[in-house]
Design a protein around this motif. Sequence first.
Motif, PDB file in Angstrom:
ATOM      1  N   PHE A 175      67.905  12.010  99.234  1.00 46.80           N
ATOM      2  CA  PHE A 175      67.154  11.385 100.315  1.00 46.80           C
ATOM      3  C   PHE A 175      67.327  12.184 101.602  1.00 46.80           C
ATOM      4  N   PHE A 176      66.263  12.244 102.357  1.00 43.21           N
ATOM      5  CA  PHE A 176      66.330  12.821 103.703  1.00 43.21           C
ATOM      6  C   PHE A 176      65.414  12.003 104.595  1.00 43.21           C
ATOM      7  N   ASN A 177      65.986  11.365 105.623  1.00 41.52           N
ATOM      8  CA  ASN A 177      65.233  10.516 106.539  1.00 41.52           C
ATOM      9  C   ASN A 177      65.356  11.049 107.960  1.00 41.52           C
ATOM     10  N   ARG A 178      64.261  10.997 108.687  1.00 37.28           N
ATOM     11  CA  ARG A 178      64.252  11.453 110.076  1.00 37.28           C
ATOM     12  C   ARG A 178      63.499  10.413 110.916  1.00 37.28           C
ATOM     13  N   GLY A 179      64.159   9.906 111.959  1.00 37.79           N
ATOM     14  CA  GLY A 179      63.556   8.915 112.832  1.00 37.79           C
ATOM     15  C   GLY A 179      63.166   9.511 114.175  1.00 37.79           C
ATOM     16  N   THR A 180      61.999   9.154 114.671  1.00 39.68           N
ATOM     17  CA  THR A 180      61.522   9.583 115.991  1.00 39.68           C
ATOM     18  C   THR A 180      60.927   8.390 116.728  1.00 39.68           C
ATOM     19  N   ASN A 181      60.769   8.542 118.043  1.00 38.97           N
ATOM     20  CA  ASN A 181      60.222   7.457 118.868  1.00 38.97           C
ATOM     21  C   ASN A 181      60.997   6.147 118.649  1.00 38.97           C
ATOM     22  N   MET A 182      62.303   6.271 118.475  1.00 32.56           N
ATOM     23  CA  MET A 182      63.105   5.097 118.181  1.00 32.56           C
ATOM     24  C   MET A 182      63.252   4.228 119.427  1.00 32.56           C
ATOM     25  N   LEU A 183      63.266   2.926 119.213  1.00 29.95           N
ATOM     26  CA  LEU A 183      63.329   1.967 120.314  1.00 29.95           C
ATOM     27  C   LEU A 183      64.786   1.714 120.681  1.00 29.95           C
ATOM     28  N   ILE A 184      65.215   2.285 121.794  1.00 28.93           N
ATOM     29  CA  ILE A 184      66.599   2.158 122.255  1.00 28.93           C
ATOM     30  C   ILE A 184      66.576   1.659 123.685  1.00 28.93           C
ATOM     31  N   GLU A 185      67.368   0.625 123.958  1.00 34.52           N
ATOM     32  CA  GLU A 185      67.420   0.058 125.306  1.00 34.52           C
ATOM     33  C   GLU A 185      68.389   0.861 126.158  1.00 34.52           C
TER      34      GLU A 185
END
Length: 231
Positions: free
Chosen positions: A218-228
Amino acid sequence: YYSNTNSLTEQYNFTMNYAKKFGQHNISGVFSIERAEAESSQEDVWKEDPIASTNGQFNTAFGDVDGRTSASETGNLSYVGRVNWQYNDKYLAEVLYRTDASTKFSPENYWGSFYALSGGWVISKENFFKATAVNYLKLRYSFGKLGKDDTRPWLWRQRYTPQNGQGAVFGGNGNSSTGIKMEAAPNSDATWSDEYKHNFGVDARFLNQRLTTSINYFFNRGTNMLIERTG
């Protein structure tokens, strides 16, 4: 202490399936619509200084009475479509597309679009495959773009909270008026986060089906993540 809670949840699902065989080709598909709404409200009232032998009723307490109220509502709408193709149980493919709406975002950013593509090859069915100890061998790969709306609702609009006695004083030494506190700065541009997922896998069976193995990468990449932001 007295609490009254009311909640209502509604969900509607519509699903349509299709399957057809053309010679050695098998084609199937599914289309689905899902709609969900939820709303809740709560009222709490309490009275201070209860007697030691209180039975929980208000007449067994003699202090100040206070209370609070709260309410919330959310909604989601999804359209999902998937098509599967299979040839001679040897070559496999799948295409999935979905679009989702969430009321956690501003109206112009309700919708997010997501997709997934996958393919499989059963090598053991090929004529050139001669490994007698291997009864089944399949390679597969999938790639998809998913999204999340894991953020607090209503952060896209400016919110204010009344503050008793925190407002300005008008004239002489009079009492202060009711003020208004500005809550978190809004971000109307907030939208679905993006997650790109890759999966490569191998499925195999050996020794007359007595031994089975499955290997995944598996290889996952997250972008535009919602962080306060906290600072």
